[in-house]
Design a protein around this motif. Sequence first.
Motif, short mmCIF file in Angstrom:
data_model
loop_
_atom_site.label_atom_id
_atom_site.label_comp_id
_atom_site.label_asym_id
_atom_site.label_seq_id
_atom_site.Cartn_x
_atom_site.Cartn_y
_atom_site.Cartn_z
N VAL A 130 0.25 9.94 -3.52
CA VAL A 130 -0.68 10.52 -2.53
C VAL A 130 0.33 10.83 -1.23
O VAL A 130 -0.04 11.66 -0.40
CB VAL A 130 -1.88 9.39 -2.18
N ILE A 131 1.15 10.01 -1.25
CA ILE A 131 2.41 10.33 -0.05
C ILE A 131 3.41 10.54 -0.69
O ILE A 131 3.54 10.03 -1.93
CB ILE A 131 2.45 9.14 0.84
N PHE A 149 -1.42 9.06 7.03
CA PHE A 149 0.15 8.95 6.87
C PHE A 149 0.74 10.35 6.68
O PHE A 149 1.85 10.45 7.46
CB PHE A 149 0.69 8.20 5.88
N ASN A 150 0.26 11.23 6.00
CA ASN A 150 1.14 12.40 5.72
C ASN A 150 1.28 12.99 7.13
O ASN A 150 2.49 13.77 7.31
CB ASN A 150 0.23 13.37 4.74
N VAL A 198 0.89 -1.16 0.13
CA VAL A 198 0.07 -0.06 -0.02
C VAL A 198 0.92 1.19 -0.03
O VAL A 198 0.59 2.12 -0.71
CB VAL A 198 -0.91 -0.29 1.12
N LYS A 217 2.35 1.74 -3.30
CA LYS A 217 1.18 1.94 -4.28
C LYS A 217 0.97 3.62 -4.14
O LYS A 217 0.83 4.37 -4.97
CB LYS A 217 0.06 1.39 -4.11
N LEU A 218 0.72 3.95 -2.88
CA LEU A 218 0.51 5.37 -2.50
C LEU A 218 1.56 6.44 -3.16
O LEU A 218 1.69 7.55 -3.63
CB LEU A 218 0.20 5.90 -1.12
N GLU A 259 -5.81 0.87 2.57
CA GLU A 259 -5.36 2.17 2.06
C GLU A 259 -6.31 3.34 2.18
O GLU A 259 -5.47 4.32 2.50
CB GLU A 259 -5.73 1.75 0.51
N TYR A 261 -4.71 4.66 5.76
CA TYR A 261 -3.29 5.00 5.28
C TYR A 261 -3.23 6.30 4.60
O TYR A 261 -2.47 7.44 5.35
CB TYR A 261 -2.57 4.08 4.10
N LYS A 262 -3.91 6.65 3.67
CA LYS A 262 -4.15 7.90 2.78
C LYS A 262 -4.63 8.87 3.82
O LYS A 262 -3.99 10.18 3.94
CB LYS A 262 -5.30 7.57 1.92
#
Lengths: 367, 188
Positions: A76-77, B30-31, A67, A70-71, B23, B26-27
Motif C-alpha cells: 500500500v505504501i 502517508f503517500n 502499521v 504491514k502496509l 491503519e 495511515y493508508k
Amino acid sequence: MMDDIQLIQTIERYLEGKMQPEEKAFFEQQRKTVPEIDQMVVEHNMFTHQMEDFAANQRLKYKLHDVHNKLLVEGVITESENINTKAKLVHLWNRYRKVTAIAAVVGGAMALIISGMISYFAPTNKQAIQQLGQEVEKLKQGQRYQGNKINEVVSKMPKDAEVRGGGTGFLIDGKGYIVTNAHVLKGAFFANVYNDGKEYKTKIVFIDNDKDLAVLKIDDKDYTPIKSLPYGIAKHGIELGEEIFTLGYPRNEIVYNVGYLSAKTGYGGDTLSCQIQMSANPGNSGGPLLNKHGEVVGVISTKERQADGVTFAITSKYIFRLIDDIKKLDTSYQRIKLPAYSSIKSADRVNQIKQIEDCVFLIKAYN
Amino acid sequence: MKPELNEQALLEGLAENNSKAIEIIYKENFNIIQSYILNNNGSYDDARDIFQEAMIALYEKAQTESFVLTCKINTYIYSVCKRLWLKKLQQIGRYNNPLESYEETIQVEEDLEIHEKRNLDFSMMERALSSLGEPCRGLIENFYIKKVSMQDIAKQYGYTNADNAKTQKYKCLMRLKKLFFAQYNIGE
C-alpha cells in the motif's frame, strides 16, 4: 527502605481508589496533618500520569511502526527502490549524505559526468546516458529530481575513477550479498569486488557506521549465484584462547592468517567487538573471522596502532542484527538468508580454505 | 469544513489506540506526505519520521476532552507535516525555496507547541529510564509500558515469587522518580 515501599504502595492504593472508607478517611487525615505525605501524594500522582502518558506514547509508536511495516509488505505504501525508480536517486543521495562529506558528493557528481561521457560512446547505453546527464544537472540544482535507475550509471567503472579505499568482504548469502566494514566504503559511491581474477559490479545496499558494517550486493550478469555457502554464521560467541583464522586481501592476492581470541571485548572494553591476537594489515578489514569448524564468528575490523598483532573483530551476532535492520528498512531484502550451518566442519584446514576462498572478495571502493 | 461522521469515528479510534483506525488514517495519508517530503529534500526515513510525528500530534489532540477537529483529518495531517518539515529543513540549513504547495492548510502552531512540550517531558522520562540501568529499566517497562503481569515478570527475570519482584519494582520506581524529578528541577 521497607517503610518507603509501604508508603508508596499505600499512596498507590489511595490514588487508584482501592481503599476501604475507614482507611481512606484515616489516610486523608494523615495527608492533612503531615505535609510530607501530602507532598508525596501530589508528586506520585503527577509522576504516574507522566509515566502513563509516556507509556501510551511508546505504545502508539510501536503500533505506528507495525502499521508502517504491514502496509509496506502489503504494498500500500512503498519505500522500495525497485518499484519506485523515480525516487531512487533521492534515496541514494540521502543515504550518502549521511555517510560521506559533501566533497565526496561533488566527486560523485563528477564521476557521474565522467561515467556518462564514457558510456556515451557505447551505443547500447545511449538512452540511459541522456537521462543521466539530466540527473547530474538536477543534483546540482538542489536535489529536486526525477530519477532513473542508477544501476545503469554503475554499469561501467569509469577509467578516471578515484579509488577511495578497499578491503575484504565475504558472502553471507550465495545470491551475492557481501558483508564488509563500513569504513572500507568510506567516502565512496561505488564498489567493485574481485575474486579469482574476475571483477564484479556491486550495489551498496546498506551502510551502518555505528556497527562499522556494510552490505553490498553483487549486481553483475557474470556472477553465478552460489547455492550453499561452505560456512555458517555463528550466533554464539567465541571462547578465550579459541583458535581462529581469516582470509583477506592485504595485497591483491588472498592471504591466510591464523591467531586466537585474546579478549572478549574490543578496544577500551567495546562490547561490539572482540580482541584477537593475529597480525593484520589494512586490507584485511572486512574479512571473515572463522573458528576451527569453519564458522564465521566475526568480521575483522581494526588494529591497535601501538601494539603489534593486536587486532579487533566485530562479533558475528551483529551481522544478524544488521540484516534484521535492513529487512526492516526495505522489504525487498526479505529474501536474504544467512547460512546457519558449516559444511566444512570436519575438513582439514587446507580443504576448508579451498572452499572458503571462493566466497571472500577483494573490494575496491571508488568514486 | 466540518469533519464527516466517519472521520469522527476514526479519531475516536485513534484516541483509543485502535489498530484499524490507525491503519486507515495511515493508508489515506502517508503517500501524499511521503511524496511531499521526497520532493522537498527529504528521504524515506524523514518521511516516515515526520508522518508518524504528525500521527502522534493528532493522537494527542484527539485525546483532549474538549477536542473538536475543525477540518478534515488529511488537512490537519498535511498542515502538521508541512510545518514540522519546514522547521527541520531550517534546522539543518537546507531551507532554500521549498516547494510551494497548493493544498489547503490550517494554523497548527499552538498544537505543535503543546506537542513539543510533551515531547520534552517524554525525553526526560526516556533519559531517566536509560540512566536507570538493568534490570530496573526492564522491570519498569514491562510492568508499566507493556503491561506484563507481575507473575510473568517474576518468571522472566528469575525472581522466586511475584512479591519479591514487586518489591524490586517499587525500589526501581523510587529510583526512577528521583532521576526524573532531578531533571525536572534543573529543567524548570
